[in-house]
Design a protein around this motif. Structure first.
Motif, short mmCIF file in Angstrom:
data_model
loop_
_atom_site.label_atom_id
_atom_site.label_comp_id
_atom_site.label_asym_id
_atom_site.label_seq_id
_atom_site.Cartn_x
_atom_site.Cartn_y
_atom_site.Cartn_z
N VAL A 105 0.70 -1.31 -0.06
CA VAL A 105 0.11 0.19 0.01
C VAL A 105 0.93 1.15 0.08
CG1 VAL A 105 -1.69 1.31 1.43
CG2 VAL A 105 -2.00 -1.29 1.22
N ASP A 106 2.06 1.21 0.50
CA ASP A 106 2.88 2.46 0.59
C ASP A 106 4.44 2.10 0.80
OD1 ASP A 106 3.19 5.12 1.33
OD2 ASP A 106 3.46 4.78 3.42
N LEU A 107 5.26 2.85 0.03
CA LEU A 107 6.58 2.75 -0.12
C LEU A 107 7.34 3.68 1.01
CD1 LEU A 107 6.54 3.22 -3.89
CD2 LEU A 107 6.64 1.04 -2.80
N PRO A 108 8.34 3.01 1.46
CA PRO A 108 9.10 3.71 2.42
C PRO A 108 9.97 4.64 2.08
CG PRO A 108 10.20 1.45 2.50
CD PRO A 108 8.80 1.66 1.18
N GLU A 109 10.31 5.82 2.70
CA GLU A 109 11.35 6.75 2.21
C GLU A 109 12.86 5.88 2.25
OE1 GLU A 109 11.77 9.90 1.53
OE2 GLU A 109 9.43 9.94 1.60
N SER A 110 12.85 4.88 3.11
CA SER A 110 14.29 4.13 2.72
C SER A 110 14.62 3.48 1.47
CB SER A 110 14.28 2.98 3.94
OG SER A 110 13.16 2.15 3.74
N LEU A 111 13.63 3.49 0.65
CA LEU A 111 13.74 2.95 -0.68
C LEU A 111 14.82 3.88 -1.39
CD1 LEU A 111 12.38 0.71 -2.73
CD2 LEU A 111 11.02 2.60 -3.57
N SER A 112 15.02 4.89 -0.85
CA SER A 112 15.76 5.72 -1.54
C SER A 112 17.29 5.55 -1.37
CB SER A 112 15.57 7.38 -1.01
OG SER A 112 15.90 7.25 0.35
N ASN A 132 3.16 7.41 -1.28
CA ASN A 132 4.64 8.03 -1.20
C ASN A 132 5.29 7.33 -2.50
OD1 ASN A 132 6.55 9.37 -0.21
ND2 ASN A 132 7.61 7.56 0.86
N LEU A 133 4.56 7.63 -3.70
CA LEU A 133 5.36 7.39 -4.95
C LEU A 133 6.49 8.23 -5.15
CD1 LEU A 133 2.10 6.73 -7.22
CD2 LEU A 133 3.77 4.96 -5.99
N ASP A 134 6.50 9.41 -4.47
CA ASP A 134 7.53 10.29 -4.60
C ASP A 134 9.03 9.60 -4.40
OD1 ASP A 134 5.90 12.44 -5.17
OD2 ASP A 134 6.21 13.24 -3.12
N VAL A 135 9.09 8.67 -3.53
CA VAL A 135 10.46 8.30 -3.15
C VAL A 135 10.99 7.47 -4.26
CG1 VAL A 135 9.58 5.91 -2.54
CG2 VAL A 135 11.75 6.92 -1.59
N ILE A 136 10.18 7.14 -5.43
CA ILE A 136 10.64 6.39 -6.74
C ILE A 136 11.67 7.35 -7.18
CG2 ILE A 136 10.14 5.46 -8.62
CD1 ILE A 136 7.51 4.08 -7.24
N GLY A 137 11.30 8.69 -7.33
CA GLY A 137 11.86 9.74 -8.07
C GLY A 137 13.34 10.00 -7.55
N SER A 138 13.77 9.38 -6.20
CA SER A 138 14.98 9.45 -5.98
C SER A 138 16.17 8.35 -5.99
CB SER A 138 14.93 9.59 -4.51
OG SER A 138 14.31 8.37 -3.83
N LEU A 139 15.54 7.46 -7.14
CA LEU A 139 16.36 6.17 -7.57
C LEU A 139 16.89 6.49 -8.88
CD1 LEU A 139 13.79 3.55 -6.88
CD2 LEU A 139 15.63 4.28 -5.45
N PRO A 140 18.33 7.14 -8.78
CA PRO A 140 18.97 7.84 -10.08
C PRO A 140 19.41 6.77 -11.22
CG PRO A 140 20.39 7.50 -8.06
CD PRO A 140 19.19 7.35 -7.71
N ALA A 141 19.42 5.68 -10.86
CA ALA A 141 19.84 4.40 -11.96
C ALA A 141 18.44 3.99 -12.48
CB ALA A 141 20.71 3.46 -11.25
N LEU A 142 17.53 4.07 -12.02
CA LEU A 142 16.34 3.37 -12.52
C LEU A 142 16.06 3.39 -14.05
CD1 LEU A 142 14.30 1.69 -11.14
CD2 LEU A 142 12.42 3.58 -11.14
#
Length: 189
Positions: A105-112, A132-142
């Motif tokens: 349901v939710d993505l953790p900030e630690s995904l970054s 918290n889909l915003d955290v996906i934006g902090s995955l530079p290599a994705l």
């Protein structure tokens, strides 16, 4: 203690480990056995891929974080509702994370912390804009992102930072448009 697998009897997980013939099914069975009986994971620390499928897990086992050499983690067709912080904080070598067909349901900030992640699969979960889909934006290599069959209405502006994104799957969501700021930054898509 002893345990049996496919009509073979082993006196320990280590003996079983030494008998492996690189079968993913056997390795998955071994890992589930380790979780249940609790021996040291040191003999398995070199494992780079782990597949946990259809084991009826309600959580990703915290001991998974001890396998710091993992490059690919697949936890499919379970009942997982969240991603433990310790997993993201310790498995920084992950390149591929497959969590489809769960109940997230939710993505953790630690995904970054997963800065080496190139592929993220979150198909068929319960994600929405408030997840918290915003955290996906902090995955530079994705490079590859799969989020089919969720409940997403729109993508957050943070997705504009995914400049290496080459593949995006958003089928069967409720998205009716994408913001211009996001589209302008996806030069490889």
């Amino acid at each position: 203690y002893f345990f049996r697998y496919q009509d073979e009897i082993f006196s320990s997980e280590y003996e079983y480990y030494n008998s492996l013939n690189s079968s993913r099914d056997k390795l998955t069975f071994l890992y589930i056995t380790i979780l249940n009986f609790g021996p040291e994971l040191e003999p398995y620390g070199h494992i780079e891929e782990l597949f946990l499928k259809k084991n009826k897990l309600a959580t990703i086992p915290l001991r998974t974080s001890e396998l710091v050499s993992l490059k690919k983690l697949t936890v499919q067709n379970q009942f997982i509702t969240d991603i433990p912080d310790i997993l993201c904080e310790k498995l920084i070598n992950l390149h591929t994370l497959v969590l489809d067909n769960n109940q997230i349901v939710d993505l953790p900030e630690s995904l970054s912390h997963l800065v080496n992640l190139t592929s993220l699969n979150l198909n068929n979960n319960r994600l929405a804009l408030e997840s918290n889909l915003d955290v996906i934006g902090s995955l530079p290599a994705l490079e590859s992102l799969y989020m089919d069959q969720n409940n997403i209405l729109q993508l957050p502006d943070a997705f504009s930072r995914l400049r290496n994104l080459k593949l995006l799957h958003l089928d069967n969501n409720r998205i009716d448009s994408l913001k211009k700021i996001i589209l302008e930054n996806w030069v490889n898509l």
